[in-house]
Structures are given as structure tokens and as C-alpha cells.
Design a protein around this motif. Sequence first.
Motif, mmCIF file in Angstrom:
data_model
loop_
_atom_site.group_PDB
_atom_site.id
_atom_site.type_symbol
_atom_site.label_atom_id
_atom_site.label_comp_id
_atom_site.label_asym_id
_atom_site.label_seq_id
_atom_site.Cartn_x
_atom_site.Cartn_y
_atom_site.Cartn_z
ATOM 1 N N PHE A 91 0.841 -1.203 0.000
ATOM 2 C CA PHE A 91 0.000 0.000 0.000
ATOM 3 C C PHE A 91 0.873 1.247 0.000
ATOM 4 O O PHE A 91 0.685 2.157 -0.819
ATOM 5 C CB PHE A 91 -0.936 -0.019 1.213
ATOM 6 N N ASP A 92 1.830 1.297 0.909
ATOM 7 C CA ASP A 92 2.726 2.455 0.974
ATOM 8 C C ASP A 92 3.567 2.576 -0.286
ATOM 9 O O ASP A 92 3.869 3.697 -0.729
ATOM 10 C CB ASP A 92 3.629 2.345 2.200
ATOM 11 N N ALA A 93 3.946 1.428 -0.876
ATOM 12 C CA ALA A 93 4.765 1.466 -2.088
ATOM 13 C C ALA A 93 4.015 2.124 -3.238
ATOM 14 O O ALA A 93 4.594 2.888 -4.026
ATOM 15 C CB ALA A 93 5.198 0.052 -2.470
ATOM 16 N N VAL A 94 2.725 1.838 -3.348
ATOM 17 C CA VAL A 94 1.928 2.465 -4.403
ATOM 18 C C VAL A 94 1.657 3.931 -4.062
ATOM 19 O O VAL A 94 1.709 4.808 -4.926
ATOM 20 C CB VAL A 94 0.605 1.692 -4.608
ATOM 21 N N SER A 95 1.405 4.212 -2.808
ATOM 22 C CA SER A 95 1.135 5.586 -2.386
ATOM 23 C C SER A 95 2.320 6.502 -2.663
ATOM 24 O O SER A 95 2.137 7.629 -3.137
ATOM 25 C CB SER A 95 0.795 5.610 -0.889
ATOM 26 N N ASN A 96 3.543 6.011 -2.397
ATOM 27 C CA ASN A 96 4.711 6.879 -2.573
ATOM 28 C C ASN A 96 5.364 6.755 -3.945
ATOM 29 O O ASN A 96 6.364 7.415 -4.221
ATOM 30 C CB ASN A 96 5.745 6.634 -1.462
ATOM 31 N N GLY A 97 4.811 5.902 -4.812
ATOM 32 C CA GLY A 97 5.307 5.809 -6.177
ATOM 33 C C GLY A 97 6.432 4.827 -6.390
ATOM 34 O O GLY A 97 6.971 4.746 -7.500
ATOM 35 N N THR A 98 6.789 4.044 -5.369
ATOM 36 C CA THR A 98 7.805 3.005 -5.558
ATOM 37 C C THR A 98 7.344 2.008 -6.614
ATOM 38 O O THR A 98 8.136 1.489 -7.402
ATOM 39 C CB THR A 98 8.082 2.270 -4.233
ATOM 40 N N ALA A 99 6.054 1.729 -6.628
ATOM 41 C CA ALA A 99 5.426 0.905 -7.658
ATOM 42 C C ALA A 99 4.152 1.608 -8.105
ATOM 43 O O ALA A 99 3.522 2.329 -7.325
ATOM 44 C CB ALA A 99 5.110 -0.489 -7.130
ATOM 45 N N GLY A 152 -3.515 9.007 -2.377
ATOM 46 C CA GLY A 152 -3.128 9.048 -3.780
ATOM 47 C C GLY A 152 -3.272 7.711 -4.465
ATOM 48 O O GLY A 152 -2.499 7.387 -5.374
ATOM 49 N N ILE A 153 -4.279 6.923 -4.064
ATOM 50 C CA ILE A 153 -4.472 5.566 -4.578
ATOM 51 C C ILE A 153 -5.890 5.403 -5.103
ATOM 52 O O ILE A 153 -6.855 5.841 -4.473
ATOM 53 C CB ILE A 153 -4.207 4.522 -3.482
ATOM 54 N N LEU A 256 -4.477 -1.885 -6.542
ATOM 55 C CA LEU A 256 -4.228 -0.496 -6.172
ATOM 56 C C LEU A 256 -3.419 0.167 -7.277
ATOM 57 O O LEU A 256 -2.398 -0.366 -7.708
ATOM 58 C CB LEU A 256 -3.448 -0.421 -4.858
ATOM 59 N N PHE A 257 -3.871 1.321 -7.725
ATOM 60 C CA PHE A 257 -3.136 2.088 -8.727
ATOM 61 C C PHE A 257 -2.683 3.406 -8.114
ATOM 62 O O PHE A 257 -3.472 4.075 -7.437
ATOM 63 C CB PHE A 257 -4.012 2.416 -9.947
ATOM 64 N N ASN A 258 -1.438 3.771 -8.332
ATOM 65 C CA ASN A 258 -1.003 5.114 -7.986
ATOM 66 C C ASN A 258 -1.824 6.090 -8.818
ATOM 67 O O ASN A 258 -1.830 6.002 -10.058
ATOM 68 C CB ASN A 258 0.489 5.277 -8.274
#
Length: 369
Positions: A91-99, A152-153, A256-258
Amino acid sequence: MSDALKHKKSVSRRDLLAGGAVGSASVLSAPAVMAQGAVTEWKLVTSWPKNLPGPGVTAQRIADQVALLSGGAFKIRLFAAGELVPALGVFDAVSNGTAEMAHTASFFWQGKIPASVYFTAVPFGLLPHEHISWIEQGGGQALWDELYAPFGIKPVMAGNTGVQMGGWYKKPLQSLDDLRGLKIRMPGLGGEVMRRLGAAPVGLPPGELFQALQTGVLDATEFLGPWSDRAMGFQKAARYYYSPGFHEPNGTGEALFNQAAYDALPTEFQAILIEACRAENGRALAESDWENAGSLKLLQQKDGVEVLPYPEDILEALRVTTGEVLLDTSRQDPMSNRIYQSHQAALKRLSPWSDIAMRRFLSARDGFV
């Protein structure tokens, strides 16, 4: 037909296939992008062990479908749990743009977003077809979008593992006393129900469950259904397999999509992505039902697993306590209350129809098969 007209029709067909015909750019922009050599690449992180039957297969299939439907112009590379980020870090990875994308389950975010659990499953709540109806017809998607917007998701349904089993237990359950002090992995609201009945819920990602059950870190664990559970090897560490899965009558996976990455996609790619996830809801559910039936037979006839119903006194305590937990959750914040009210309205609307259409049919079918 004149030679000139024949030539004109031939050119039109060639132009259409190439994505270059006048007036067709909006429909065929994906092949056009590919023809120009541009490829959109996304990273997809999951909460599942690589190729796990059920959700792991679903995640890969969505990525494959997006590549196929875009003609190779939109490629998604999958990273299983732990390969790029931890299972519960997606979840955090998608939120911060890592993925740009994740495949997971919403109840994992209960600690930071209490109402997120409603979008996977609610104890004694909606069945898979009822849940889809709520999301697509009853306003559930709009609430889900609003819930995740601050991060942001954008979330969507992406696969379904169906009605779940109640879990694996090392010792049989005779009464409520057997729940007291029981170390059990059960995420979501079901875990809170168990806690209030005296159990000791333990939060662990899927990839750590078998070892925890085998070594005694856990006395019991739930996961999904017979197909995925047997692949995880739980039958080697516990003998008693309980039903029903009161805590998860539905098994919706979430993509989940950024939001920024999604908004930057061409509209054709957005449509491909959404429809690939939507198609997977039906395909994964059909696959899970089919494979669960075969795996349940293997568990019973080959592995010596005892499939047992929860004792009625435990079920009654679970029902009563679930009502209390849901009410308490609804009071945490206004958004949680709105989602609770919407979900309960859907349950009230759909239950009578399911009773007449399904429960009576299943009762009537008894003895036929």
C-alpha cells in the motif's frame, strides 16, 4: 465494383490495422503507440508468494492480459511479496510511487484505515456475488475511491477467492473455552471478534504462516480455501479444518493504482487496466470454486484432514460479537460510519433475495447429487 473502389477499400483496411486511419486514432491509439516504439512499463507489487494458487495467479494473469490487450504497448512487471517490498508494504509502495500498482487485500490496512476491511470481507456479511453488486450497483466503489483518495491511490476489485474456510486448528474445538488464549492468525474484523472472545490474534503475512503454524508460533490460522491452503502446506501442520468462514464470506482481491500514474495513462490503457481487473473477478471466482472442490477432496481422502463445523455455541458467540464489533467500528470516524451504513443497507436489500433464490434451491437440491 471498380478497380479504384477496390483499391480504396484495401487501403482503408491496411490503415485501420496499422492504427493510422483517419478518425480511428482514439480507438486504436495503443497499436499506434507501439508502432512508434513507445512502451509504458509499470511495476506491480503483491502481498502473495510467487505464483500462489488463487491471488498470486490472479495478479500475474492481470499483468499478462494488459500486455495482450495493449498489443505489448503496456507492460506490467510483477514482483511477488518480498522481491521489491514486503508483503504488507505494498500500500505504501503504491502511495509513494515506488510501484505504480499492487495486488493485495484491503483488510491488511485496517490499522491505518479502519473501514478498509469492508472491501475484502465482513464477518457474516456479503457473499461474492452480493459484494460485487454492492461495489458496482450500490455505491461501494465511490466510497472506496473516497476512502483511499488521501493516499493518492485508486482501488478496484481484482479477483475473488470465493467463500473462505474458517481455518486450521491443531486441536479440535469443543466449546468457547477452547478459544481462550488461542494464538490465531485471522486478519480483519474477524480477528477482532476472536480477540473479544478470548483468543490472541497474531498478525503475519501469508508467506510466514506455515512455519508459524508448524513451530507453534500459531495454534491456528485461516487463509483462503482448500486450493490455496493446500498449496501452502497447512495440512502438514494442523489436522482440523473448520467451516464456515464466518469472517470472510467473500474473498475480493484489490488492485491499487497510484492515482497520478493512472491519470497519466492514455484513456485506452486505463480502460484495458480496469477491464482486465473486472474480467478477473469472474474468472478467478470460477477457478477458485472448481479448484477448491478438488482440493477439498484431496485434503479429506489423501491428507487425512478432518473437516468440521464450528460448534453452535461458538457460532452464536461469533454472531453476537460481530454485531458489536461492526457497531464499534462504525463509530470510529464519519467515513467508517458511512461505509458501514452503506454495507448494511446492501446486506438488508440483498439477503432476502439470496435466501429465496439460493438457500431454498440448495435445500431443494439436497439428495439430488
